[in-house]
Design a protein around this motif. Structure first.
Motif, PDB file in Angstrom:
ATOM      1  N   GLU A   3      55.447  48.554 100.717  1.00 53.49           N
ATOM      2  CA  GLU A   3      56.100  49.753 101.236  1.00 53.49           C
ATOM      3  C   GLU A   3      56.115  50.880 100.201  1.00 53.49           C
ATOM      4  O   GLU A   3      55.994  52.055 100.540  1.00 53.49           O
TER       5      GLU A   3
ATOM      6  N   ARG B 215      46.621  43.856 101.987  1.00 53.71           N
ATOM      7  CA  ARG B 215      47.095  43.174 103.204  1.00 53.71           C
ATOM      8  C   ARG B 215      48.173  43.986 103.918  1.00 53.71           C
ATOM      9  O   ARG B 215      48.831  43.481 104.812  1.00 53.71           O
ATOM     10  N   SER B 216      48.361  45.237 103.500  1.00 51.91           N
ATOM     11  CA  SER B 216      49.341  46.156 104.104  1.00 51.91           C
ATOM     12  C   SER B 216      50.765  45.602 104.072  1.00 51.91           C
ATOM     13  O   SER B 216      51.522  45.768 105.017  1.00 51.91           O
ATOM     14  N   GLU B 217      51.135  44.978 102.953  1.00 48.58           N
ATOM     15  CA  GLU B 217      52.468  44.393 102.827  1.00 48.58           C
ATOM     16  C   GLU B 217      53.382  45.168 101.881  1.00 48.58           C
ATOM     17  O   GLU B 217      54.531  44.791 101.697  1.00 48.58           O
TER      18      GLU B 217
ATOM     19  N   MET C 135      48.834  45.152  98.715  1.00 47.62           N
ATOM     20  CA  MET C 135      48.526  46.443  99.335  1.00 47.62           C
ATOM     21  C   MET C 135      47.333  46.307 100.280  1.00 47.62           C
ATOM     22  O   MET C 135      47.324  46.897 101.354  1.00 47.62           O
TER      23      MET C 135
ATOM     24  N   LYS D  68      57.001  43.956 109.595  1.00 49.26           N
ATOM     25  CA  LYS D  68      55.723  43.247 109.613  1.00 49.26           C
ATOM     26  C   LYS D  68      55.486  42.558 110.955  1.00 49.26           C
ATOM     27  O   LYS D  68      54.379  42.477 111.428  1.00 49.26           O
TER      28      LYS D  68
ATOM     29  N   LYS E  91      57.381  45.282 102.368  1.00 50.18           N
ATOM     30  CA  LYS E  91      57.932  45.721 103.641  1.00 50.18           C
ATOM     31  C   LYS E  91      58.872  44.657 104.157  1.00 50.18           C
ATOM     32  O   LYS E  91      58.660  43.460 103.934  1.00 50.18           O
TER      33      LYS E  91
ATOM     34  N   ARG F 208      46.026  54.567 100.944  1.00 52.10           N
ATOM     35  CA  ARG F 208      46.879  54.013 102.001  1.00 52.10           C
ATOM     36  C   ARG F 208      48.155  54.822 102.227  1.00 52.10           C
ATOM     37  O   ARG F 208      48.990  54.436 103.026  1.00 52.10           O
TER      38      ARG F 208
END
Length: 88
Positions: free
Chosen positions: A28, A24-26, A22, A86, A81, A51
């Motif tokens: 969903e 690393r914004s990976e 999370m 990505k 995701k 987030r």
């Protein structure tokens, strides 16, 4: 409870792994078992809220473990995701 997306998609299991992904914004979507320890689930819930990642509650850690295709209970899992999103 729509666990099919977790069964079919790329996933990560475990609170520490989900939290790391999370950051690393990976991730969903997050799945949390209702019987998960608060010490385990709270940091994940807080980060998901910050987030704006949707959280899906699952009846038990046994059900979540089976949905993740593992042979043990799982307190937390995350749907990764898709690669195209990505790379874009």
């Amino acid at each position: 409870m729509p666990l099919q997306e977790l069964i079919e998609g790329d996933r990560v299991v475990g609170a520490k792994s989900v939290l790391r992904r999370m950051l690393r914004s990976e991730i969903e979507k997050v799945f949390i078992a209702r019987d998960a320890d608060a010490e385990v689930s709270e940091p994940v819930l807080r980060e998901a809220e910050i987030r704006k990642i949707p959280v899906e509650w699952v009846d038990s850690s046994k059900v979540l473990g089976r949905a993740c295709v593992i042979e043990r209970p799982a307190a937390v899992a995350g749907l990764l995701k898709c690669r195209q999103a990505k790379e874009a």
